[in-house]
Design a protein around this motif. Structure first.
Motif, short mmCIF file in Angstrom:
data_model
loop_
_atom_site.label_atom_id
_atom_site.label_comp_id
_atom_site.label_asym_id
_atom_site.label_seq_id
_atom_site.Cartn_x
_atom_site.Cartn_y
_atom_site.Cartn_z
N VAL B 137 0.80 -1.23 0.00
CA VAL B 137 0.00 0.00 0.00
C VAL B 137 0.83 1.28 0.00
O VAL B 137 0.29 2.37 -0.12
CB VAL B 137 -0.96 0.08 1.21
CG1 VAL B 137 -1.94 -1.08 1.21
CG2 VAL B 137 -0.18 0.17 2.52
N CYS B 138 2.13 1.17 0.17
CA CYS B 138 2.93 2.39 0.32
C CYS B 138 2.69 3.34 -0.85
O CYS B 138 2.88 2.97 -2.01
CB CYS B 138 4.42 2.07 0.43
SG CYS B 138 5.41 3.57 0.64
N THR B 139 2.26 4.57 -0.55
CA THR B 139 1.82 5.51 -1.59
C THR B 139 2.98 6.04 -2.42
O THR B 139 2.78 6.51 -3.53
CB THR B 139 1.08 6.70 -0.94
OG1 THR B 139 1.84 7.12 0.21
CG2 THR B 139 -0.30 6.31 -0.52
N THR B 140 4.18 6.04 -1.88
CA THR B 140 5.30 6.66 -2.59
C THR B 140 6.39 5.66 -2.97
O THR B 140 7.49 6.06 -3.36
CB THR B 140 5.96 7.74 -1.70
OG1 THR B 140 6.45 7.11 -0.53
CG2 THR B 140 4.96 8.82 -1.33
N GLU B 141 6.12 4.39 -2.78
CA GLU B 141 7.11 3.34 -3.01
C GLU B 141 8.35 3.52 -2.14
O GLU B 141 9.48 3.22 -2.56
CB GLU B 141 7.49 3.24 -4.50
CG GLU B 141 6.30 2.85 -5.34
CD GLU B 141 6.70 2.45 -6.77
OE1 GLU B 141 7.52 3.17 -7.37
OE2 GLU B 141 6.18 1.43 -7.24
N ALA B 142 8.13 4.03 -0.95
CA ALA B 142 9.25 4.17 0.00
C ALA B 142 9.62 2.81 0.59
O ALA B 142 10.70 2.64 1.13
CB ALA B 142 8.85 5.12 1.13
N LEU B 143 8.70 1.84 0.49
CA LEU B 143 8.99 0.49 0.98
C LEU B 143 9.19 -0.46 -0.18
O LEU B 143 8.35 -0.54 -1.08
CB LEU B 143 7.83 -0.02 1.85
CG LEU B 143 7.61 0.65 3.21
CD1 LEU B 143 6.31 0.17 3.84
CD2 LEU B 143 8.78 0.36 4.14
N ARG B 144 10.30 -1.16 -0.17
CA ARG B 144 10.56 -2.16 -1.21
C ARG B 144 10.89 -3.47 -0.54
O ARG B 144 11.59 -3.50 0.47
CB ARG B 144 11.74 -1.73 -2.08
CG ARG B 144 11.55 -0.41 -2.76
CD ARG B 144 10.36 -0.44 -3.71
NE ARG B 144 10.43 0.71 -4.60
CZ ARG B 144 10.39 0.61 -5.91
NH1 ARG B 144 10.27 -0.57 -6.49
NH2 ARG B 144 10.45 1.69 -6.66
N PHE B 145 10.41 -4.55 -1.13
CA PHE B 145 10.58 -5.85 -0.51
C PHE B 145 10.94 -6.89 -1.55
O PHE B 145 10.50 -6.82 -2.69
CB PHE B 145 9.26 -6.27 0.18
CG PHE B 145 9.35 -7.57 0.92
CD1 PHE B 145 9.88 -7.62 2.19
CD2 PHE B 145 8.90 -8.75 0.32
CE1 PHE B 145 9.97 -8.82 2.88
CE2 PHE B 145 9.00 -9.96 1.00
CZ PHE B 145 9.53 -9.99 2.28
N GLY B 146 11.79 -7.82 -1.19
CA GLY B 146 12.11 -8.88 -2.14
C GLY B 146 13.24 -9.76 -1.64
O GLY B 146 13.60 -9.73 -0.45
N ASP B 147 13.80 -10.51 -2.58
CA ASP B 147 14.85 -11.47 -2.28
C ASP B 147 16.17 -10.92 -2.83
O ASP B 147 16.33 -10.81 -4.05
CB ASP B 147 14.48 -12.81 -2.96
CG ASP B 147 15.46 -13.91 -2.61
OD1 ASP B 147 16.53 -13.60 -2.05
OD2 ASP B 147 15.14 -15.08 -2.90
N VAL B 148 17.11 -10.55 -1.95
CA VAL B 148 18.37 -9.96 -2.46
C VAL B 148 19.25 -10.97 -3.17
O VAL B 148 20.16 -10.58 -3.89
CB VAL B 148 19.25 -9.32 -1.36
CG1 VAL B 148 19.01 -7.85 -1.28
CG2 VAL B 148 19.11 -10.01 -0.04
#
Ligand code: SF4
Ligand code: SF4
Lengths: 322, 188
Positions: B137-148
């Motif tokens: 839901v982050c409105t500004t894409e300040a949060l990113r998630f994944g597999d490094v």
């Protein structure tokens, strides 16, 4: 920095309350009183049955099981889900000091009970209404040949119980005021001093032994030695924190200087628990006046001081998180 | 292959709208008064040189989690993907883990009377290959998630490009949540 948005209420909860402080106190008393009773048993020279030394052995063996059972009850009652406590018994995490504590307590508590039965065997045999326990007492009697071994095991277990309560707290590096290698030693020392105090107290009150000047003098000197060990240890503990740098220093400074909790420390732990007994002991030894009253006052003050130390450490650690 | 999850919070993009906080509460049914996740917003500096500081507070999913090593019953455990979870039925609520967590991320759920914290929405989303609710839901894409460990994942690319800060790194807990600090300082 002014807070604008965000709740901090969640971080201010005291997760471990007075109940844990009292548990640490009771576990310390139990271990301390049995350590002192054993030391007296091994070291006293004359084997007269009515000396104060004998009374100290008896009160030690009486206090130890009562206080550890009361402490364990409190500990379980304080869990958020007391009825799930059996998980502690069926799971073991060797990395967790709490798990190690459970192990120590499981070894310690039964040995204490057996030792108590051995010491009070004659009294138990006297009461006929206890005769259904006859075969049990016979079994305990048969343990007599192993008495010495049992005593050594008991001493080791008591040392573990007395020390683990300190490691329980010092293992947490998230809490600056607890994470000190000196804490377990402080706790062990103060639990031995509470053991001496409680044994003297119960010994004098319940096992009205012949009190002579000599034994009073001995007990007072014993008091003096313990206080003179505890004071510098507490000093080392706080100096270590104050020189710890960064938030450790500032948290220690705050804990020693802010609000009612600092008062608990200076007035309760240092004043009542250490300086007051120190003053009475020195006065008594100087003027050669040996009154039972002195001993009773000292013992009570020492016990109060030891309880307040646990209370102070538990709360200060959680309040000054950094 | 085991995952190497990472969650990156970019303070430069955050506007403190709390959409993530609200999404988390809805997704995980978090009772009033307690938080698995919140963004603390503070003003810094002296007028007229003011700046905003955004601090994301939650479990940081340590690779070396002290909460797990202190748990006497094994209720707190680490999965093979390195995520830290709680078996509710085995937790006796001794609160040892709450005290052991250097990020103060754990709390007692007042309704269930059991210890709780962020799970990266494992049961309801992550196990179905969906991003955690806050990220989605982050409105500004300040949060990113994944597999490094996946070379071309967003988090891997961001990790190569940006300076990442890991909270309380000196403790050696090796968090999976990290942040990109604000580039603009407050001029005093
Ligand atoms: S942030 Fe706290 S609760 Fe989360 S894994 Fe690390 S120690 Fe455990
Ligand atoms: S509160 Fe629950 S999860 Fe935390 S240490 Fe105790 S048993 Fe483990």
């Amino acid at each position: 920095m002014s807070p604008m948005w965000g709740s901090t209420a969640q971080y201010e909860v005291m997760h471990w309350s007075w109940a844990i402080a009292v548990y640490l106190f009771l576990a310390g008393i139990s271990a301390g009183s049995i350590i002192v009773a054993l030391l007296v048993k091994w070291n006293r020279h004359e084997r007269s049955n009515s000396s104060i030394w004998d009374a100290m052995i008896k009160s030690g063996t009486l206090v130890a099981p009562v206080s550890i059972l009361a402490g364990l009850f409190l500990l379980v009652a304080d869990l958020g889900r007391p009825l799930s406590f059996y998980w502690l018994l069926i799971r073991f995490n060797p990395l967790s000091v709490m798990s190690l504590g459970v192990l120590f307590l499981l070894i310690y508590t039964p040995i204490v009970l057996v030792f108590t039965l051995l010491v009070f065997e004659r009294t138990i045999v006297k009461y006929t209404w206890l005769s259904p326990l006859g075969s049990f007492i016979e079994w305990v009697k048969s343990l007599h040949s192993y008495a010495k071994t049992i005593e050594y095991f008991l001493m080791a277990a008591a040392l573990c119980v007395g020390t683990y309560t300190g490691f329980l707290l010092s293992a947490l590096y998230a809490i600056p005021l607890w994470n000190s290698p000196v804490l377990p030693i402080v706790f062990l020392t103060s639990s031995i001093s509470s053991g001496i105090a409680v044994n003297i107290l119960i010994g004098l009150v319940f096992f009205k032994s012949t009190i002579n000047t000599e034994s009073i003098k001995y007990l007072l000197v014993l008091d003096l030695r313990v206080i003179m060990t505890e004071l510098p240890l507490l000093g080392i503990f706080f100096v270590g924190l104050l020189y710890g740098g960064g938030e450790v220093s500032s948290m220690a400074k705050a804990a020693l200087s802010h609000g009612g909790l600092a008062l608990v420390f200076w007035l309760g732990v240092i004043g009542i628990g250490l300086l007051l007994p120190l003053a009475t002991v020195i006065l008594a030894l100087r003027s050669h006046v040996y009154r039972v009253g002195y001993i009773l006052t000292n013992a009570t003050a020492v016990l109060l001081g030891v309880l307040l130390l646990r209370y102070y450490i538990i709360y200060a650690g959680q309040i000054y998180l950094g | 292959m085991a995952k190497a999850y990472r969650l990156i919070f970019d303070e430069n993009l955050c506007i403190g709208c709390q959409a993530c906080n609200v999404a988390c509460r809805l997704e995980n049914d978090v009772p009033e008064g307690v938080y698995r996740l919140q963004v603390h917003v503070t003003t810094q500096g002296v007028f007229p040189h003011l700046g905003m500081h955004f601090e994301r507070r939650s479990c940081v999913m340590c690779d070396e989690p002290p909460c797990v090593s202190v748990c006497p019953t094994g209720a707190s455990f680490q999965s093979k993907d390195g995520l830290v979870h709680i078996h509710e039925s085995q937790c006796i609520t001794c609160k040892y883990c709450i005290l052991a967590c250097p990020y103060h991320a754990r709390f007692i759920n007042p309704v269930k009377n059991v210890v709780e914290k962020c799970t990266f929405c494992f049961d309801s989303r992550l196990s179905k290959a969906l991003d955690p609710a806050c990220v989605s839901v982050c409105t500004t894409e300040a949060l990113r998630f994944g597999d490094v460990s996946q070379e071309n994942s967003t988090v891997a690319m961001l990790s190569r490009k940006e300076t990442l800060l890991f909270p309380k790194a000196h403790l050696g807990t090796k968090p999976k949540v990290c942040f990109i600090p604000a580039r603009k300082g407050v001029k005093v």
